[in-house]
Design a protein around this motif. Structure first.
Motif, PDB file in Angstrom:
ATOM      1  N   GLU A  37       0.655  -1.281  -0.083  1.00 24.74           N
ATOM      2  CA  GLU A  37       0.424   0.059  -0.166  1.00 24.74           C
ATOM      3  C   GLU A  37       1.120   1.272   0.009  1.00 24.74           C
ATOM      4  O   GLU A  37       0.330   2.234  -0.811  1.00 24.74           O
ATOM      5  CB  GLU A  37      -1.364   0.035   1.113  1.00 24.74           C
ATOM      6  CG  GLU A  37      -2.352  -0.796   1.127  1.00 24.74           C
ATOM      7  CD  GLU A  37      -2.833  -0.829   2.286  1.00 24.74           C
ATOM      8  OE1 GLU A  37      -2.900  -0.189   3.168  1.00 24.74           O
ATOM      9  OE2 GLU A  37      -3.437  -1.703   2.426  1.00 24.74           O
ATOM     10  N   ASN A  38       1.936   1.672   0.428  1.00 24.55           N
ATOM     11  CA  ASN A  38       3.136   2.533   0.936  1.00 24.55           C
ATOM     12  C   ASN A  38       3.313   2.777  -0.727  1.00 24.55           C
ATOM     13  O   ASN A  38       3.158   3.963  -0.819  1.00 24.55           O
ATOM     14  CB  ASN A  38       4.188   2.070   1.667  1.00 24.55           C
ATOM     15  CG  ASN A  38       3.095   1.870   3.268  1.00 24.55           C
ATOM     16  OD1 ASN A  38       2.474   2.887   3.334  1.00 24.55           O
ATOM     17  ND2 ASN A  38       4.093   1.405   4.415  1.00 24.55           N
ATOM     18  N   GLU A  39       3.522   1.650  -1.578  1.00 28.96           N
ATOM     19  CA  GLU A  39       4.589   1.355  -2.648  1.00 28.96           C
ATOM     20  C   GLU A  39       3.562   1.873  -3.641  1.00 28.96           C
ATOM     21  O   GLU A  39       4.032   3.173  -4.443  1.00 28.96           O
ATOM     22  CB  GLU A  39       4.940   0.295  -2.640  1.00 28.96           C
ATOM     23  CG  GLU A  39       6.379  -0.128  -2.274  1.00 28.96           C
ATOM     24  CD  GLU A  39       7.181  -1.575  -2.805  1.00 28.96           C
ATOM     25  OE1 GLU A  39       6.183  -2.586  -3.269  1.00 28.96           O
ATOM     26  OE2 GLU A  39       7.914  -1.911  -1.559  1.00 28.96           O
ATOM     27  N   GLU A  40       2.344   1.637  -3.332  1.00 27.95           N
ATOM     28  CA  GLU A  40       1.483   2.211  -4.204  1.00 27.95           C
ATOM     29  C   GLU A  40       0.934   4.106  -4.055  1.00 27.95           C
ATOM     30  O   GLU A  40       0.549   4.249  -5.000  1.00 27.95           O
ATOM     31  CB  GLU A  40       0.373   1.430  -4.513  1.00 27.95           C
ATOM     32  CG  GLU A  40      -0.397  -0.198  -4.626  1.00 27.95           C
ATOM     33  CD  GLU A  40      -0.971  -0.683  -4.814  1.00 27.95           C
ATOM     34  OE1 GLU A  40      -2.184  -0.075  -4.310  1.00 27.95           O
ATOM     35  OE2 GLU A  40      -1.135  -2.163  -5.149  1.00 27.95           O
ATOM     36  N   ASN A  41       0.741   4.017  -3.317  1.00 21.83           N
ATOM     37  CA  ASN A  41       0.742   5.328  -2.041  1.00 21.83           C
ATOM     38  C   ASN A  41       1.132   6.436  -3.531  1.00 21.83           C
ATOM     39  O   ASN A  41       1.815   7.037  -3.762  1.00 21.83           O
ATOM     40  CB  ASN A  41       0.220   5.571  -0.742  1.00 21.83           C
ATOM     41  CG  ASN A  41      -0.863   5.087  -0.927  1.00 21.83           C
ATOM     42  OD1 ASN A  41      -2.071   4.971  -1.912  1.00 21.83           O
ATOM     43  ND2 ASN A  41      -1.081   5.121   0.949  1.00 21.83           N
ATOM     44  N   GLU A  42       2.868   5.592  -2.780  1.00 23.39           N
ATOM     45  CA  GLU A  42       4.509   6.825  -2.980  1.00 23.39           C
ATOM     46  C   GLU A  42       4.339   6.339  -5.169  1.00 23.39           C
ATOM     47  O   GLU A  42       4.772   7.397  -6.048  1.00 23.39           O
ATOM     48  CB  GLU A  42       5.681   5.677  -3.017  1.00 23.39           C
ATOM     49  CG  GLU A  42       5.606   6.246  -1.246  1.00 23.39           C
ATOM     50  CD  GLU A  42       7.048   5.707  -1.058  1.00 23.39           C
ATOM     51  OE1 GLU A  42       8.283   4.447  -1.624  1.00 23.39           O
ATOM     52  OE2 GLU A  42       6.885   5.511   0.431  1.00 23.39           O
ATOM     53  N   THR A  43       4.493   5.964  -5.674  1.00 24.12           N
ATOM     54  CA  THR A  43       4.032   5.642  -6.763  1.00 24.12           C
ATOM     55  C   THR A  43       2.500   6.503  -7.691  1.00 24.12           C
ATOM     56  O   THR A  43       3.372   7.239  -8.105  1.00 24.12           O
ATOM     57  CB  THR A  43       3.717   4.102  -7.663  1.00 24.12           C
ATOM     58  OG1 THR A  43       2.237   3.777  -7.289  1.00 24.12           O
ATOM     59  CG2 THR A  43       4.878   3.472  -7.357  1.00 24.12           C
ATOM     60  N   GLU A  44       1.235   6.457  -6.534  1.00 28.37           N
ATOM     61  CA  GLU A  44       0.563   6.966  -6.898  1.00 28.37           C
ATOM     62  C   GLU A  44       1.106   8.758  -7.293  1.00 28.37           C
ATOM     63  O   GLU A  44       0.416   9.592  -8.195  1.00 28.37           O
ATOM     64  CB  GLU A  44      -0.502   7.396  -6.542  1.00 28.37           C
ATOM     65  CG  GLU A  44      -0.993   5.779  -6.649  1.00 28.37           C
ATOM     66  CD  GLU A  44      -2.579   6.073  -5.837  1.00 28.37           C
ATOM     67  OE1 GLU A  44      -2.731   6.781  -5.367  1.00 28.37           O
ATOM     68  OE2 GLU A  44      -3.287   4.649  -6.104  1.00 28.37           O
ATOM     69  N   GLU A  45       2.020   9.033  -5.891  1.00 32.67           N
ATOM     70  CA  GLU A  45       1.664  10.043  -5.860  1.00 32.67           C
ATOM     71  C   GLU A  45       3.619  10.679  -6.930  1.00 32.67           C
ATOM     72  O   GLU A  45       2.814  11.985  -7.446  1.00 32.67           O
ATOM     73  CB  GLU A  45       2.460  10.357  -4.295  1.00 32.67           C
ATOM     74  CG  GLU A  45       2.123  10.415  -3.400  1.00 32.67           C
ATOM     75  CD  GLU A  45       2.543  10.627  -1.581  1.00 32.67           C
ATOM     76  OE1 GLU A  45       3.639  10.458  -2.009  1.00 32.67           O
ATOM     77  OE2 GLU A  45       1.528  10.679  -0.948  1.00 32.67           O
TER      78      GLU A  45
END
Length: 135
Positions: free
Chosen positions: A97-105
């Motif tokens: 989830e953290n990686e997905e959030n980072e990639t979205e940002e």
């Protein structure tokens, strides 16, 4: 059979005594070579350890020397493994989830940069067109 001795003539008590005399007497078994020294070494190494410490260490190592019921021990071990797996799954889920959030940002930032670059390019093109018109 020996000559001159009739087996029927020997009293049953005497026959038992002869049989017992011919069998080796059970006595202390002879220890294999080096066993005495090994036992002495182990005794000196673990002389300070009490039974509770020994049981605790055996439990930690998963040794068969524990007094705990093997079925209960297996259940507890399995439960601990399941908890560990669940914790790992949860950690992996959070990490994903953290990686997905980072990639979205990062994607949003890249999109904003691209939009800014496009706007700048458009402004430059407009300025060039205006300059060309004026000339």
């Amino acid at each position: 059979m020996r000559k001159g001795i009739d087996p029927n003539s020997i009293a049953p008590e005497q026959a038992k005594e002869k049989q017992q005399a011919s069998k080796p007497k059970p006595g202390p078994a002879k220890q294999p070579r080096g066993k005495k020294g090994k036992l002495k070494k182990i005794q000196s190494k673990y002389r300070d350890q009490d039974d509770e410490e020994r049981e605790l260490k055996m439990m930690l190592l998963g040794s068969a020397g524990t007094k705990q019921n093997p079925i209960e021990f297996a259940k507890q071990k399995r439960e601990a493994q399941l908890k560990e797996l669940q914790n790992k799954k949860q950690q992996n889920k959070e990490q994903n989830e953290n990686e997905e959030n980072e990639t979205e940002e990062n994607n949003k930032e890249n999109d904003n940069k691209e939009n800014d670059n496009k706007e700048n390019d458009n402004k430059e093109n407009d300025n060039k067109e205006n300059d060309n018109k004026e000339n």
